[in-house]
Design an enzyme around this catalytic site. Sequence first.
Site, PDB file in Angstrom:
ATOM      1  N   SER A  98     -14.245   6.029 -42.445  1.00  0.00           N
ATOM      2  CA  SER A  98     -14.268   6.015 -40.988  1.00  0.00           C
ATOM      3  C   SER A  98     -12.904   5.669 -40.420  1.00  0.00           C
ATOM      4  O   SER A  98     -12.631   5.897 -39.243  1.00  0.00           O
ATOM      5  CB  SER A  98     -15.310   5.007 -40.492  1.00  0.00           C
ATOM      6  OG  SER A  98     -14.970   3.701 -40.926  1.00  0.00           O
ATOM      7  N   LYS A  99     -12.039   5.121 -41.257  1.00  0.00           N
ATOM      8  CA  LYS A  99     -10.715   4.718 -40.791  1.00  0.00           C
ATOM      9  C   LYS A  99      -9.778   5.909 -40.587  1.00  0.00           C
ATOM     10  O   LYS A  99      -8.698   5.753 -40.021  1.00  0.00           O
ATOM     11  CB  LYS A  99     -10.089   3.739 -41.772  1.00  0.00           C
ATOM     12  CG  LYS A  99     -10.863   2.432 -41.926  1.00  0.00           C
ATOM     13  CD  LYS A  99     -10.952   1.685 -40.617  1.00  0.00           C
ATOM     14  CE  LYS A  99     -11.633   0.326 -40.814  1.00  0.00           C
ATOM     15  NZ  LYS A  99     -11.698  -0.453 -39.542  1.00  0.00           N
ATOM     16  N   ASP A 100     -10.173   7.099 -41.058  1.00  0.00           N
ATOM     17  CA  ASP A 100      -9.339   8.272 -40.829  1.00  0.00           C
ATOM     18  C   ASP A 100      -9.144   8.516 -39.334  1.00  0.00           C
ATOM     19  O   ASP A 100      -8.055   8.851 -38.879  1.00  0.00           O
ATOM     20  CB  ASP A 100      -9.974   9.509 -41.470  1.00  0.00           C
ATOM     21  CG  ASP A 100      -9.988   9.438 -42.990  1.00  0.00           C
ATOM     22  OD1 ASP A 100      -9.161   8.698 -43.554  1.00  0.00           O
ATOM     23  OD2 ASP A 100     -10.814  10.124 -43.614  1.00  0.00           O
ATOM     24  N   ALA A 103      -6.738   5.743 -37.939  1.00  0.00           N
ATOM     25  CA  ALA A 103      -5.342   5.955 -38.330  1.00  0.00           C
ATOM     26  C   ALA A 103      -4.717   7.104 -37.562  1.00  0.00           C
ATOM     27  O   ALA A 103      -3.576   7.015 -37.094  1.00  0.00           O
ATOM     28  CB  ALA A 103      -5.267   6.213 -39.834  1.00  0.00           C
TER      29      ALA A 103
END
Length: 419
Positions: A98-100, A103
């Site tokens: 989910s951090k894509d 970022a």
Amino acid sequence: MPPPTFAPALEKPLLLGFLLGSALTLTSTALLYSLLVVLPQRSAGKSGDPGRQDAAGRGVGIVDGVDGLIGNTPMMRIRSLSKATGCTILFLNPGGSSKDRVALNIINTAERSGLIRPHTGSTIFEGTVGSTGISIATIARARGYRAWIVMPDDQAREKYELLEKLGAHVESVRPVSIVDKRQFVNLAKVRAEEFGKGKENGNERGGQEKTGYFADQFENLANFETHFRTTGPEIFEQTGGKIDAIVLGAGTGGTIAGITRYLKPLIPTLRVFLADPQGSGLYNRVRHGVMYAPQEAEGTRRRHQVDTVVEGVGINRVTKNFELAEGMVDDAFRVSDEEAVKMARFLVREDGLFVGSSSAINCVGAVRVARLLGPGRTIVTMLNDSGQRHLTKFWSDEYLDKHGVPHDLRDDEGIEFVS
């Protein structure tokens, strides 16, 4: 009903986030959303090819580069948990992390603000326990930046190795309190401030100036913004707004805050639940308004921050991102290491889902919510990390045995391990 609005800072445009799991597995709703909303919004260099089709005869757009794959993620029903609880338990599948989304939006926002420029030797700095660092390293490489990741030295080994393979500079440090200047987040900020001050600065060589940019995922509201602008709308679009509950863990707080702030004005009956690992203070923050965990009592804390084998969620401070969720989270559940570990093994056995620790925490919370609300409800969570990033800790029987965490799951055992 028009979508809700938020702070002026959210008026800036941004690209959608999340790594697309597979274009061939998009649901019809997600595909329609992609064709009518996502692809027309891509820049001229990222236009779709309406003539290309998949095996089912559906149109498939062509995107430009790794960052072009992030966004418009399909939802999936978890069969085993839905059958066991009588509820429809859905998850948004980010395909990798989910951090894509986070970022990508952090980097896009910094570029629009003129803080960084690609292909100048500029470097993105971040303090992370792994997932955000991996996303930053991936997108930085694709967009013409370098990455410098500072991590505590007690995380799963494969995270460090993956970061290095992605070309990031990895600096591991001793786990210490956030008040210590050498705490991993604080040190990443210092490294960014120091970067480029010496003679190697491109500006002094007559070229373009290279800069160091601190991503600051915990306090940077680009984190919250991407979930408010993309994740929340995608959930609403794919479910038609027919959701009874959302259950999520929190680390930076950006995901739960962004989704909640978007969905609650559109679904007044929606209930939001926090799933919190042992040792984290957010459970008590939601329930009692006090940031405190029993493991923090004098003489009882064995390690920094969160006394658990779970990585990626749980924290003992209120971030700017989580502040935006305060007062809107209805209740919280404490999830034990044993419950998280057994849930991960249950999901791989029953559904072929190989998840990491934060995803397991979310699923334990989803079962608790299903039992609380009763059959017939629709509950949404997120599977936002893969078990491939947790092989040497969360998925290691040897490591769990050493730390006294039960992990055996009988062949015929259901979800009774969730208390």
